[in-house]
Structures are given as C-alpha cells and as structure tokens.
Write a protein that holds these residues in place. Structure first.
Motif, PDB file in Angstrom:
ATOM      1  N   GLU B  26       1.850  44.156  68.734  1.00  0.00           N
ATOM      2  CA  GLU B  26       2.709  43.105  68.207  1.00  0.00           C
ATOM      3  C   GLU B  26       2.307  42.761  66.778  1.00  0.00           C
ATOM      4  N   GLY B  27       3.270  42.329  65.990  1.00  0.00           N
ATOM      5  CA  GLY B  27       2.972  41.841  64.655  1.00  0.00           C
ATOM      6  C   GLY B  27       2.968  42.877  63.565  1.00  0.00           C
ATOM      7  N   THR B  28       3.418  44.092  63.861  1.00  0.00           N
ATOM      8  CA  THR B  28       3.499  45.129  62.845  1.00  0.00           C
ATOM      9  C   THR B  28       4.606  46.089  63.256  1.00  0.00           C
ATOM     10  N   SER B  29       5.085  46.859  62.305  1.00  0.00           N
ATOM     11  CA  SER B  29       6.125  47.834  62.628  1.00  0.00           C
ATOM     12  C   SER B  29       5.658  49.221  62.201  1.00  0.00           C
ATOM     13  N   ASN B  30       6.163  50.227  62.924  1.00  0.00           N
ATOM     14  CA  ASN B  30       5.845  51.622  62.680  1.00  0.00           C
ATOM     15  C   ASN B  30       4.345  51.894  62.582  1.00  0.00           C
ATOM     16  N   PRO B  31       3.577  51.409  63.549  1.00  0.00           N
ATOM     17  CA  PRO B  31       2.144  51.702  63.510  1.00  0.00           C
ATOM     18  C   PRO B  31       1.871  53.128  63.946  1.00  0.00           C
ATOM     19  N   PHE B  48      -4.280  61.686  72.361  1.00  0.00           N
ATOM     20  CA  PHE B  48      -2.950  61.778  71.765  1.00  0.00           C
ATOM     21  C   PHE B  48      -2.843  60.812  70.593  1.00  0.00           C
ATOM     22  N   TYR B  49      -1.992  61.150  69.638  1.00  0.00           N
ATOM     23  CA  TYR B  49      -1.647  60.190  68.610  1.00  0.00           C
ATOM     24  C   TYR B  49      -0.179  60.334  68.261  1.00  0.00           C
ATOM     25  N   SER B  50       0.364  59.252  67.705  1.00  0.00           N
ATOM     26  CA  SER B  50       1.794  59.218  67.407  1.00  0.00           C
ATOM     27  C   SER B  50       2.020  58.488  66.092  1.00  0.00           C
ATOM     28  N   VAL B  51       2.834  59.084  65.228  1.00  0.00           N
ATOM     29  CA  VAL B  51       3.164  58.447  63.950  1.00  0.00           C
ATOM     30  C   VAL B  51       4.556  57.838  63.976  1.00  0.00           C
ATOM     31  N   GLY B  52       5.289  57.997  65.094  1.00  0.00           N
ATOM     32  CA  GLY B  52       6.613  57.404  65.197  1.00  0.00           C
ATOM     33  C   GLY B  52       7.199  57.614  66.573  1.00  0.00           C
ATOM     34  N   ILE B  53       8.326  56.963  66.833  1.00  0.00           N
ATOM     35  CA  ILE B  53       8.992  57.065  68.137  1.00  0.00           C
ATOM     36  C   ILE B  53       9.252  58.526  68.471  1.00  0.00           C
ATOM     37  N   GLY B  54       8.860  58.911  69.671  1.00  0.00           N
ATOM     38  CA  GLY B  54       9.118  60.267  70.144  1.00  0.00           C
ATOM     39  C   GLY B  54       8.246  61.338  69.528  1.00  0.00           C
ATOM     40  N   GLY B  87     -12.885  57.541  83.468  1.00  0.00           N
ATOM     41  CA  GLY B  87     -13.415  57.194  82.150  1.00  0.00           C
ATOM     42  C   GLY B  87     -12.840  55.882  81.660  1.00  0.00           C
ATOM     43  N   PHE B  88     -13.167  55.581  80.442  1.00  0.00           N
ATOM     44  CA  PHE B  88     -12.719  54.362  79.777  1.00  0.00           C
ATOM     45  C   PHE B  88     -11.641  54.785  78.782  1.00  0.00           C
ATOM     46  N   TYR B  89     -10.412  54.344  79.008  1.00  0.00           N
ATOM     47  CA  TYR B  89      -9.277  54.736  78.181  1.00  0.00           C
ATOM     48  C   TYR B  89      -8.956  53.614  77.199  1.00  0.00           C
ATOM     49  N   LEU B  90      -8.847  53.997  75.969  1.00  0.00           N
ATOM     50  CA  LEU B  90      -8.631  53.030  74.890  1.00  0.00           C
ATOM     51  C   LEU B  90      -7.381  53.393  74.105  1.00  0.00           C
ATOM     52  N   CYS B  91      -6.560  52.398  73.892  1.00  0.00           N
ATOM     53  CA  CYS B  91      -5.410  52.527  73.011  1.00  0.00           C
ATOM     54  C   CYS B  91      -5.774  51.897  71.672  1.00  0.00           C
ATOM     55  N   ALA B  92      -5.300  52.455  70.589  1.00  0.00           N
ATOM     56  CA  ALA B  92      -5.596  51.908  69.262  1.00  0.00           C
ATOM     57  C   ALA B  92      -4.363  52.033  68.377  1.00  0.00           C
ATOM     58  N   TRP B  93      -4.331  51.184  67.355  1.00  0.00           N
ATOM     59  CA  TRP B  93      -3.266  51.282  66.362  1.00  0.00           C
ATOM     60  C   TRP B  93      -3.856  51.215  64.966  1.00  0.00           C
ATOM     61  N   SER B  94      -3.125  51.749  64.010  1.00  0.00           N
ATOM     62  CA  SER B  94      -3.498  51.578  62.607  1.00  0.00           C
ATOM     63  C   SER B  94      -2.225  51.571  61.773  1.00  0.00           C
ATOM     64  N   ARG B  95      -2.341  51.029  60.589  1.00  0.00           N
ATOM     65  CA  ARG B  95      -1.220  51.107  59.643  1.00  0.00           C
ATOM     66  C   ARG B  95      -1.128  52.540  59.146  1.00  0.00           C
ATOM     67  N   GLY B  96      -0.017  52.888  58.563  1.00  0.00           N
ATOM     68  CA  GLY B  96       0.192  54.270  58.160  1.00  0.00           C
ATOM     69  C   GLY B  96      -0.696  54.729  57.020  1.00  0.00           C
ATOM     70  N   GLN B  97      -1.188  53.800  56.201  1.00  0.00           N
ATOM     71  CA  GLN B  97      -2.004  54.201  55.062  1.00  0.00           C
ATOM     72  C   GLN B  97      -3.330  54.783  55.523  1.00  0.00           C
TER      73      GLN B  97
END
Lengths: 109, 113
Positions: B26-31, B48-54, B87-97
C-alpha cells in the motif's frame, strides 16, 4: 560465480564497538546494502553504499571499497537490542540483489 | 507511507497439499515485488520477482509459481508441496529506481509435515 562472504557469528560486549566485514565477488556492482534481521523476523534496511567511503547513520556506519570488493558495518555503543543477524547484499550488473548468509551478532552484558 | 502486508504468519501443511501465500503493498504504485525463501540459518534465496502486472521472472526452477494479478498484489503458489519447501517466505517491494532498498513483509513460516 557470485559470492558474498561474512563471518558466521561474532560476539561483543554491551557498550563496545564491533565491525562486521563483508567481501564480495559479483558480476558487476551497483550498490551494497546492509540489513538487520532479528530472530524470527524479517530483515530491515540499515544502510546503502554505492561510492567508496563511509556512510554514517547514528550508531551505525557502513564503509565501502569497490576496488577491494569489501565493506564493513560498524556498530558503536552496542546495546542488547543489537543482538541480531546482519545481512550484506550486493546489487549486480543485472540489478539483482546477491545476499550473504548473514552474521549473527551476540551481545553480552 | 508505504506498507507491505503478508499473510499468513505461520502455516503448517501436509506434503502434497497446495499453497497460496499473498502479499499486498500500500502507498505506492508500480513497485518491484519479490518472493524470497530463507532456510534456517541461511541467506535469502530469491524465488521470483516482478516489475509489473503479469510480468514474473523465476530465479530457481522448482514446484512453486508466482502471479501478479494486480499492481500491488503478489501471490506465491504451489500445486503440491514437498518437504523441502519448508522455510521462511518473505515478500518484499522496492521502487523502480536502482538505488532503492527492498522492504520486507513480516514473513510466513511454512512447515511441511
């Protein structure tokens, strides 16, 4: 291959200073991150270095030497709450983070 | 401010059962979004990583899959869990920069029986 080396475990005394080293061999370099991870919890971001030199943030400082493939995290005035694992991560030429296994820091009173 | 939510916190599943872990930001777009696994006493393994929807990139071939049905939603799935999936599964986000750090959710501790 890509490799990041950190000591597995270190012990220090409350109130003292400790330096946690990290050496890396990666395909390219686009920055180095330090994270703190308390047992059973998620990592939290501490510091970022992309240029050589020292970055200071309160009791924590991080140093980088790109020519030596070396960084350290310096923790001053140690507190019991600093007992945690400290993870070093390098962003490679593909902008992916390569993670070290972490250094478990034990603080004794 | 930005927040990341990951659930459940703990999960016990039998071998061969399916899995679905969800992560929302929440609080950011296109993470940029990431799924990691951490074995006990080990470093983080990017799954896995994702830079956009789909858009999903897989780092390690295995019986897990990921999907990003919405901009700020990232789901980790499996059709049939193995003992080695514990195991221990972690989700993370970052800005595109590129110089932005990754920020982690609280993690899911998965035990396979």
């Amino acid at each position: 291959g890509q490799n990041i080396d950190q000591p597995t475990e270190m012990t220090a005394t409350e109130g003292a200073i400790v330096q946690i080293n990290c050496t890396y061999q990666t395909s390219g370099f686009n920055g180095l991150f330090w994270y703190q991870q308390h047992a059973g919890e998620a990592p939290t971001f501490l510091s970022y270095n992309v240029l050589d030199g020292l970055e200071e943030k309160g009791r924590f400082s991080s140093f980088l030497s790109r020519s030596k493939g070396y960084s350290y995290l310096l923790l001053k005035e140690l507190q019991m709450k600093d007992s945690a694992s400290y993870l070093c991560a390098v962003r490679d030429s593909n902008y992916q983070l390569i993670w070290g296994a972490g250094t478990k820091l034990i603080i004794k009173p | 401010s930005q927040t990341i939510h990951q659930w459940p916190a703990t999960l016990v599943q039998p071998v061969g059962s399916p899995l679905s872990l969800e992560c929302t930001v929440e609080g950011t777009s296109n993470p940029n979004l990431y799924w990691y696994r951490q074995a006990a006493g080990r470093g983080l393994q990017l799954l896995f990583y994702s830079v956009g929807i789909g858009q999903i990139s897989s780092e390690v071939p295995q019986n897990l899959s990921a999907s990003r049905p919405q901009d700020r939603q990232f789901i980790l799935s499996s059709k049939k869990l193995l003992l080695s999936d514990s195991g221990f599964y972690l989700c993370a986000w970052s800005r595109g920069q590129e110089n932005q750090p990754q920020h982690f959710g609280d993690g899911t501790r998965l035990s396979i029986l």
